[in-house]
Design an enzyme around this catalytic site. Structure first.
Site, PDB file in Angstrom:
ATOM      1  N   ASN A 123      42.299  29.824  70.573  1.00 54.62           N
ATOM      2  CA  ASN A 123      42.782  28.761  71.588  1.00 54.62           C
ATOM      3  C   ASN A 123      44.045  28.201  71.106  1.00 54.62           C
ATOM      4  O   ASN A 123      44.381  26.986  70.692  1.00 54.62           O
ATOM      5  CB  ASN A 123      41.800  27.460  71.433  1.00 54.62           C
ATOM      6  CG  ASN A 123      41.443  26.814  70.090  1.00 54.62           C
ATOM      7  OD1 ASN A 123      41.564  27.532  69.179  1.00 54.62           O
ATOM      8  ND2 ASN A 123      41.083  25.562  70.154  1.00 54.62           N
ATOM      9  N   CYS A 124      44.934  28.931  70.645  1.00 50.67           N
ATOM     10  CA  CYS A 124      46.404  28.789  70.214  1.00 50.67           C
ATOM     11  C   CYS A 124      47.147  29.294  71.310  1.00 50.67           C
ATOM     12  O   CYS A 124      47.186  30.388  71.612  1.00 50.67           O
ATOM     13  CB  CYS A 124      46.663  29.372  68.918  1.00 50.67           C
ATOM     14  SG  CYS A 124      48.155  29.488  68.230  1.00 50.67           S
ATOM     15  N   ASP A 125      48.185  28.296  71.661  1.00 53.87           N
ATOM     16  CA  ASP A 125      49.140  28.779  72.810  1.00 53.87           C
ATOM     17  C   ASP A 125      50.086  29.815  72.323  1.00 53.87           C
ATOM     18  O   ASP A 125      50.409  30.580  73.030  1.00 53.87           O
ATOM     19  CB  ASP A 125      50.254  27.344  73.149  1.00 53.87           C
ATOM     20  CG  ASP A 125      49.438  26.375  73.912  1.00 53.87           C
ATOM     21  OD1 ASP A 125      48.476  26.665  74.328  1.00 53.87           O
ATOM     22  OD2 ASP A 125      49.958  25.153  73.694  1.00 53.87           O
TER      23      ASP A 125
END
Length: 116
Positions: free
Chosen positions: A9-11
């Site tokens: 869940n990391c941009d």
């Protein structure tokens, strides 16, 4: 095949995945939040890239550490922190086999794959 290390869940991870997909580059994904990271691999990354760069001091996890844990950092302490909380590892780490690339910059990825 290359391996992309990071967390789901990391941009920045999403940008790296999109770039790799758009360039039809096959890769394996290693989520070190789920699967962890082994000490030998992390130590090798720190030797190659520098522990100061591998440790993500801007991460929420790092910033939420007690002040005592953030003080007097050295490689040994930084590695212990990253092993305990892998979300403190800067991401992504792209393992090309012969070298690693830390973080995502399209021009760096482009240059790396142009040589392959």
């Amino acid at each position: 095949m290359v391996t992309l290390y990071g967390i789901k869940n990391c941009d920045t991870m999403k940008k790296a995945w999109s770039w790799l997909d758009a360039h039809n580059i096959a890769y394996a994904f290693h989520d070190y939040r789920v699967s962890g990271i082994d000490k030998a691999r992390l130590e090798a990354w720190c030797r190659e890239l520098g522990w100061e760069k591998v440790l993500n001091k801007a991460s929420t996890t790092f910033r939420e550490l007690p002040e005592a844990d953030r003080q007097s950092l050295d490689e040994t302490k930084a590695i212990a922190l990253m092993l305990a909380q892998p979300t403190m590892i800067k991401r992504p780490v792209l393992d090309l086999g012969d070298r690693r690339i830390l973080a995502f910059k399209p021009d760096v990825y482009q240059a790396a794959f142009a040589k392959r």
